[in-house]
Design an enzyme around this catalytic site. Sequence first.
Site, PDB file in Angstrom:
ATOM      1  N   SER A  67      37.551 117.313 111.771  1.00  0.00           N
ATOM      2  CA  SER A  67      38.579 116.578 112.493  1.00  0.00           C
ATOM      3  C   SER A  67      38.158 116.346 113.950  1.00  0.00           C
ATOM      4  O   SER A  67      37.108 115.746 114.191  1.00  0.00           O
ATOM      5  CB  SER A  67      39.917 117.311 112.385  1.00  0.00           C
ATOM      6  OG  SER A  67      40.980 116.495 112.818  1.00  0.00           O
ATOM      7  N   ASP A  93      41.859 108.666 104.999  1.00  0.00           N
ATOM      8  CA  ASP A  93      42.059 109.912 105.730  1.00  0.00           C
ATOM      9  C   ASP A  93      43.544 110.145 106.005  1.00  0.00           C
ATOM     10  O   ASP A  93      44.222 109.310 106.628  1.00  0.00           O
ATOM     11  CB  ASP A  93      41.288 109.874 107.044  1.00  0.00           C
ATOM     12  CG  ASP A  93      41.399 111.173 107.809  1.00  0.00           C
ATOM     13  OD1 ASP A  93      40.574 112.073 107.565  1.00  0.00           O
ATOM     14  OD2 ASP A  93      42.319 111.296 108.640  1.00  0.00           O
ATOM     15  N   HIS A 140      42.009 115.365 104.259  1.00  0.00           N
ATOM     16  CA  HIS A 140      41.482 115.496 105.620  1.00  0.00           C
ATOM     17  C   HIS A 140      40.810 116.851 105.720  1.00  0.00           C
ATOM     18  O   HIS A 140      41.415 117.861 105.391  1.00  0.00           O
ATOM     19  CB  HIS A 140      42.637 115.386 106.624  1.00  0.00           C
ATOM     20  CG  HIS A 140      42.208 115.409 108.068  1.00  0.00           C
ATOM     21  ND1 HIS A 140      41.627 114.321 108.679  1.00  0.00           N
ATOM     22  CD2 HIS A 140      42.294 116.375 109.012  1.00  0.00           C
ATOM     23  CE1 HIS A 140      41.384 114.615 109.952  1.00  0.00           C
ATOM     24  NE2 HIS A 140      41.769 115.854 110.174  1.00  0.00           N
TER      25      HIS A 140
END
Length: 411
Positions: free
Chosen positions: A193, A289, A356
């Site tokens: 991330s 995502d 994610h």
Amino acid sequence: MGKTVAMAFELSACLLLLFSIGGATALSSSGNSLEDGLPQPQALMVPLTIISSDIASPKGAVCLDGTLPAYRISRGFGSGADNWLIQIEGGGWCDTVRDCVYRKTSRHGSSNYMEKEAPFIGILSNKAEENPDFFNWNRVKLLYCDGASFMGNSEDKEARLFFRGQQIWSAAMEELMSLGMNKAKQALLSGCSAGGLSSIFHCDEYRALFPQTTKVKCLSDAGMFLDVIDITGGRTLRNIYNSVVNLHGLQGMLSKTCRNHLDPTSCFFPQNLIADIKTPMFLLNTAYDAWQVQSSLVPPHSDPHGYWKDCRSNIALCNKSQLQFLQDFRNQMLQQIKAFSSSDQNGLFINSCFAHCQSEIQDTWFASNGPKVNNKGIAQSVGDWYFDRTGVKAIDCPYPCDKTCHNFVFE
């Protein structure tokens, strides 16, 4: 907006995935809460290590609140004793003074709030059956407490905020080099991330730490944040990044190559950076995502009447026009990685899941029922690429063709 940005998607110490948007808990595709898949008691628990003040203080390397930054380390053994894997923690960004002040009261702004120990699973696991290629390496989790993906070297004296991401990075690298990383035979910089974005920012810098005889590569997991138009025609993520760049004083810290032809905010977007990275890099990302859908494409303020409510929560509930919007997002991602993917040294695993961060969760990193593209899972794909066993340019067919996905569902 900033508080949502900072807290909307964080991997907690237990890797329980929570979204502050709507306060929803992410569920797996089976409908079971990801809490059901939390690390079992046998998972390796790794203590907190505060970076030495002798190294951090001269650099001004501190968290947002002025506390010393930290990491977790599990030492390598056997054939992996001289190999090093750095995993940069994610956790959004803070883009206003108010939100950075709020962040100071969390583990993403102060080492005072970091867990004393946390589990290492997925790419950090010390078990061959869970992490076949990297289980016996020196594995380090670099903890995130600056709010700008380990960039910046400034402060706001009035608000008592320290924006020292670059200095934290430098101090951490200096300490790890003193602990033996300077003798690494093989090294991998990874991140998830906001940490995946950081691994892009720092990839060539990491390569420069080592002699040319050291095999060095980088992995970005869920770090391909795109500069795209949201459902209102606005650019939510560009507005956020512009605020981050200005607040943290990043204008002069970003890629010079990029800044030669683009504005600083554009140079915070990985799509404008990846083709210029000289070090071999692997992009692990979903084409849908979940964080970008929830916070960038369809942020809460953009849907006051709840037209997207079901689709934002469960991709299986998207109607035809909504799904087409998401397919367009996928197409934009594939377009942005074309130049990057043309290099033989780079690798790709772009699957068609609503997810994610797939390297830090055991069920997606390496499990019998984990996500696959061309019948090959994520851990095997990353390992094949890193060790040059075979080239990996895996791009999934569009949703809903992939039946191996662990799609998130939000309650």
